[in-house]
Design a protein around this motif. Sequence first.
Motif, PDB file in Angstrom:
ATOM      1  N   LEU A  15      45.076 119.178  64.014  1.00 19.81           N
ATOM      2  CA  LEU A  15      46.258 118.850  64.805  1.00 19.81           C
ATOM      3  C   LEU A  15      46.959 117.601  64.288  1.00 19.81           C
ATOM      4  O   LEU A  15      48.160 117.416  64.502  1.00 19.81           O
ATOM      5  N   LEU A  16      46.219 116.747  63.605  1.00 22.06           N
ATOM      6  CA  LEU A  16      46.811 115.525  63.072  1.00 22.06           C
ATOM      7  C   LEU A  16      47.745 115.816  61.895  1.00 22.06           C
ATOM      8  O   LEU A  16      48.754 115.138  61.712  1.00 22.06           O
ATOM      9  N   VAL A  17      47.433 116.838  61.129  1.00 22.71           N
ATOM     10  CA  VAL A  17      48.257 117.180  59.967  1.00 22.71           C
ATOM     11  C   VAL A  17      49.684 117.550  60.385  1.00 22.71           C
ATOM     12  O   VAL A  17      50.651 116.979  59.867  1.00 22.71           O
ATOM     13  N   PRO A  18      49.893 118.478  61.353  1.00 22.05           N
ATOM     14  CA  PRO A  18      51.281 118.760  61.742  1.00 22.05           C
ATOM     15  C   PRO A  18      51.943 117.576  62.455  1.00 22.05           C
ATOM     16  O   PRO A  18      53.168 117.416  62.383  1.00 22.05           O
ATOM     17  N   ALA A  19      51.138 116.752  63.120  1.00 20.02           N
ATOM     18  CA  ALA A  19      51.719 115.581  63.777  1.00 20.02           C
ATOM     19  C   ALA A  19      52.321 114.640  62.745  1.00 20.02           C
ATOM     20  O   ALA A  19      53.409 114.087  62.960  1.00 20.02           O
ATOM     21  N   LEU A  20      51.643 114.467  61.637  1.00 16.66           N
ATOM     22  CA  LEU A  20      52.167 113.590  60.585  1.00 16.66           C
ATOM     23  C   LEU A  20      53.305 114.257  59.810  1.00 16.66           C
ATOM     24  O   LEU A  20      54.238 113.588  59.363  1.00 16.66           O
ATOM     25  N   ALA A  21      53.220 115.576  59.664  1.00 14.22           N
ATOM     26  CA  ALA A  21      54.237 116.291  58.881  1.00 14.22           C
ATOM     27  C   ALA A  21      55.545 116.454  59.642  1.00 14.22           C
ATOM     28  O   ALA A  21      56.626 116.401  59.044  1.00 14.22           O
ATOM     29  N   THR A  22      55.473 116.667  60.954  1.00 13.40           N
ATOM     30  CA  THR A  22      56.683 116.940  61.724  1.00 13.40           C
ATOM     31  C   THR A  22      57.162 115.763  62.563  1.00 13.40           C
ATOM     32  O   THR A  22      58.234 115.832  63.141  1.00 13.40           O
TER      33      THR A  22
END
Length: 169
Positions: A15-22
């Motif tokens: 969940l951290l990956v899309p939080a940083l990407a978007t």
Amino acid sequence: MLFVVLLLVLAALGLLVPALATSNTIWAWSSVGASVLAALVLAWDWWRRRTGDPAADAQSVDQLAVADDQRVVEPAVADTPSADEEPLEEDTDAADLLVVADLVDEVRVLDERPRYHLSSCSWLAGRPTLGLPVQEARQLQFTPCALCTPDAVLVRRSRTSAPDVSADS
């Protein structure tokens, strides 16, 4: 239980990956929520084990459950090692260590084993050994066996056989 915590941590990282990407905060808060949930599961499991819950005790691999009162006890440690276990290391006094470093008395060693022994050591029974001077065994990083206490025996033998220097003066 550890598997559930691992899955929650992996979900938090996922969940951290899309939080940083978007740059969307909903993903970041979801990651934090999964991390908090993993921490709560760990705390709950720790508390269950601490209070003596039989189900939690049954999951523990390194403890033995006693059937009659459901207490958890540690297995008894044997005084003598089994055939495959290495005996403990003898605790040698620093003064005795200096004496042992100069001795040439023969001790017995086994290939691929870290201890040196007296030839009378019960742990050596039937094993193929190699004789070395204790000085050389020490130089090769072998350590004394706690069962036959070679350092204590050799130092005692050395001190009793040494000539009395004070009688000459």
